[in-house]
Write an enzyme that holds these catalytic residues in place. Sequence first.
Site, short mmCIF file in Angstrom:
data_model
loop_
_atom_site.label_atom_id
_atom_site.label_comp_id
_atom_site.label_asym_id
_atom_site.label_seq_id
_atom_site.Cartn_x
_atom_site.Cartn_y
_atom_site.Cartn_z
N HIS A 271 37.44 43.97 39.71
CA HIS A 271 37.68 42.53 39.73
C HIS A 271 38.71 42.23 40.79
CE1 HIS A 271 38.55 38.47 38.34
NE2 HIS A 271 37.39 38.54 37.70
N ASP A 329 31.40 41.06 32.64
CA ASP A 329 29.95 41.24 32.67
C ASP A 329 29.48 42.56 32.10
OD1 ASP A 329 29.28 38.80 33.91
OD2 ASP A 329 30.14 39.57 35.76
#
Length: 394
Positions: A271, A329
């Site tokens: 991320h 996710d």
Amino acid sequence: SGYISYDESYGNTGSCQSEITFINGEKGILRYRGYPIEDLAEHSSFLESTYLIIYGELPTQSQLDAFRNKVRDSAEVHVGMEHHFDGFPTGSHPMAILSAMLNSLGCYYPEMSTNNRQQDLESFDDAVAVLLSKVRTLAAMSYRMQVGKHFIYPKHKLRYSENFLHMMFSDPYQDYDDSSGLAHALDLFFLLHADHEQNCSTSTVRMVASGGANLFASVSAGVCALWGPLHGGANQAVIRMLQEIHDSGDDGRRFIESAKSGDAKLMGFGHRVYKNYDPRARILGKAAEKVLSAIGYEDDPLLNIARNLEQAALEDDYFVERKLYPNVDFYSGLILKAAGIPPEFFTVMFAIGRMPGWLANWHEVASDEKARIHRPRQVYQGPGVRDYVPIENR
Ligand code: CMC
């Protein structure tokens, strides 16, 4: 003219001041309007958190009831919109449809989409209910179109996520049965996606809003920005990856090696902001276990591969050095798959969930009287001045 500071991919640029969402990526902290995501996930609902994100405070019971009723009463779309679906060839990607539909929706509410900031702000509360409610209806309609089934109309008595599952999966002769509590898991999924400060799609919404465009146009652009596999499309990519690993007979170890050598990317990992475990992934990981056991899939092979990958990655130097942890996710696709949502539809689910953040961020831009149009500069790298060459001399 003058010196332009260059920040590749905006890794260190604050593009705005905002009061909505706080993230500390080093520590893995996420808060909506000051409330920790863990507390909201445990005690709140998607609509209550949506109210918080948009209006800044947790609602009283009567404020929440009024908000719920307004969203509930906005669920149906104009019958004219049903015909828009006829214009798309079968097989069209649902994100293309969703973006087009949200922009078209503004045409049915000209008084809410004037591109006159003052007027659009005055109708903001109505537009919020319209967009929050109908994004779900339009998404379900695009699914029904793909599978060749009649549209199912919303039911007043159902809550937000129940109504969505009803519009997706009921049939005229049989109502969808949610005895395994999938609506609750879906509500949590939406809540955890509701806002995430200046990600690619929310920054896009703010960029479009800064030019004075209305809410419908701005969120339609947000859907396009969300579509890509590095952003909202990652949840679909995770399931595809897990399935491929399963089909190749690997338990995850071979895949980890190919990710390390740069031949593959471990989707659902890494991320830009979190250099620690994404707090949403932690909550969703637990929720995925619960949902899969409620429907009798606790030994789902894809869940097992996900667990193996996570375990292997968290212990491997490559991932540790780069601070790559599971992101939101990584587990969300398993929940969506359990709810019967097809993978090509996962990113649409993200869009439904992210709507509150887009609405709140649009409002922050539109209501800032000092806000100027967003207009970044560039560092030009092309040729210097050149003499025009006539075509016969080229
Ligand atoms: N698998 C393997 N290696 C990775 C991964 C990954 N998923 N992510 C980053 N790396 C490596 C990357 O190759 C680079 O290595 P090196 O320094 O040796 O070149 C290093 O880690 C830094 O990565 P980066 O690409 O510079 O990081 P970024 O901030 O530009 O990208 C990201 C962040 C999320 C786009 C990226 O981690 C990624 O592509 N992850 C997979 C896709 C994904 O899960 N996206 C969902 C993001 S969360 C929800 C959302 O925002 O929509």
